[in-house]
Design an enzyme around this catalytic site. Sequence first.
Site, PDB file in Angstrom:
ATOM      1  CG  ASP A   1      -1.826   1.170   1.266  1.00 36.29           C
ATOM      2  OD1 ASP A   1      -3.003   0.992   0.727  1.00 36.29           O
ATOM      3  OD2 ASP A   1      -1.414   2.104   1.888  1.00 36.29           O
TER       4      ASP A   1
ATOM      5  NE  ARG B   1      10.513  -3.760  15.878  1.00 37.28           N
ATOM      6  CZ  ARG B   1      10.955  -2.605  16.365  1.00 37.28           C
ATOM      7  NH1 ARG B   1      10.553  -1.472  15.686  1.00 37.28           N
ATOM      8  NH2 ARG B   1      11.686  -2.692  17.614  1.00 37.28           N
TER       9      ARG B   1
ATOM     10  CG  HIS C   1      -4.146   9.810   0.913  1.00 36.47           C
ATOM     11  ND1 HIS C   1      -2.941   9.794   0.715  1.00 36.47           N
ATOM     12  CD2 HIS C   1      -4.538   9.124   2.284  1.00 36.47           C
ATOM     13  CE1 HIS C   1      -2.276   9.267   1.747  1.00 36.47           C
ATOM     14  NE2 HIS C   1      -3.186   9.030   2.618  1.00 36.47           N
TER      15      HIS C   1
ATOM     16  CG  LEU D   1       1.661  -2.859  13.846  1.00 34.76           C
ATOM     17  CD1 LEU D   1       2.984  -2.756  13.324  1.00 34.76           C
ATOM     18  CD2 LEU D   1       1.249  -4.229  14.649  1.00 34.76           C
TER      19      LEU D   1
ATOM     20  CD  GLN E   1      -5.322   2.511   3.309  1.00 33.02           C
ATOM     21  OE1 GLN E   1      -4.559   3.239   3.849  1.00 33.02           O
ATOM     22  NE2 GLN E   1      -5.500   1.868   2.516  1.00 33.02           N
TER      23      GLN E   1
ATOM     24  CB  SER F   1      -8.244   6.375   2.289  1.00 37.97           C
ATOM     25  OG  SER F   1      -7.588   6.412   3.336  1.00 37.97           O
TER      26      SER F   1
ATOM     27  CB  SER G   1       8.119  -2.495  10.046  1.00 35.26           C
ATOM     28  OG  SER G   1       9.391  -2.936  10.990  1.00 35.26           O
TER      29      SER G   1
ATOM     30  CE1 TYR H   1       1.006   7.655   2.751  1.00 34.21           C
ATOM     31  CE2 TYR H   1       1.204   5.167   2.020  1.00 34.21           C
ATOM     32  CZ  TYR H   1       0.459   6.217   2.646  1.00 34.21           C
ATOM     33  OH  TYR H   1      -0.593   5.785   3.425  1.00 34.21           O
TER      34      TYR H   1
END
Length: 329
Positions: free
Chosen positions: A96, A291, A162, A245, A216, A193, A286, A101
């Site tokens: 994703d 991880r 987004h 998380l 999302q 999203s 991550s 980003y």
Amino acid sequence: MVAGPQSHLSAHHQPLPVEYQTTGKGRASAEAYHNTATSSTHNVAMAPKLSLSSTIPLPNSKYSIPRLGFGIYQSPPDVCVNSCLTALRAGYRHIDSAQFYRNESEMGEAVRQSGIPRSEVFLTTKILSAGGSPEKSYAKCLDSVKAIDPSENGYVDLFLIHSPSAGAAKRKEMWQALEKLVEEKKARSIGVSNFGIGHINEMKEYATIWPPQVNQIELHPWNQQREIVKYCRAYNIVIEAYCPLVRNKMAHEENLLAISKKHNKTTGQILIRYCLQKDWVPLPKSDTPSRIESNADLYDFELDEEDMTKLDSLDQGEKGAIVQAVRND
């Protein structure tokens, strides 16, 4: 593969009947479907058993989405390719990204370097700001597709708006651009999203494809967003969970630690497994190889009803959000 009928499917994600297409008729049919759809929640382990290859069919589509995704927000370009390659080697088949980003091309490059066929990896990106017209927004989206998959018949599996924050007119412009991507076979599926109930209902006024196939949103035990989740389930909209998380902010919470100790799993594994058993599509992030691998090691245990009930009880509503809760007005 990311296409075709799937066996790992709960009652909450049965596909709409074939006649419920994303046309004017389909919109009315979706309304009727909503009136009969289940809106119950479930707190028990799902059956059949989940696996790393489990998928959910996307509504009104021959395609499916892997239940586990890999998020790359704030993964810098010089790190992102290696992180994506680590994820792909660990078995992830869903990544994703977003225009915001600034690592779309790195995501695509990792897939090419991996040697895994493009058709076997589900790639998502998002448009944050409108271009000024549907045509200009389409051009922005097309630039993303070319960055991710520069082949002659390049495409993305999922393209999202987004955020709803640009306002109604620009939301419409961006959605019309995404619809053109589908028409031109540059996106297989489209969605949104951070959209609340009002934002999705508003789309009925102009959308040819409705409901959106995915929403999302931020989801984890402390921000469960039950109203929009119930709405999405009723309309068969697949729910993706970002920040599953909680950016490690709750890793020392006593209930989470107790469940982690009970199953001999990390707190991160417990939180991601919780999302899977809630029928959400989690997107853990991550850049640490160990991880990344650990976050995919989720399929040799299940959370029982007591675990799920305890995690459900941690909900703080909007106050529990670390990024944002949607607005449902």
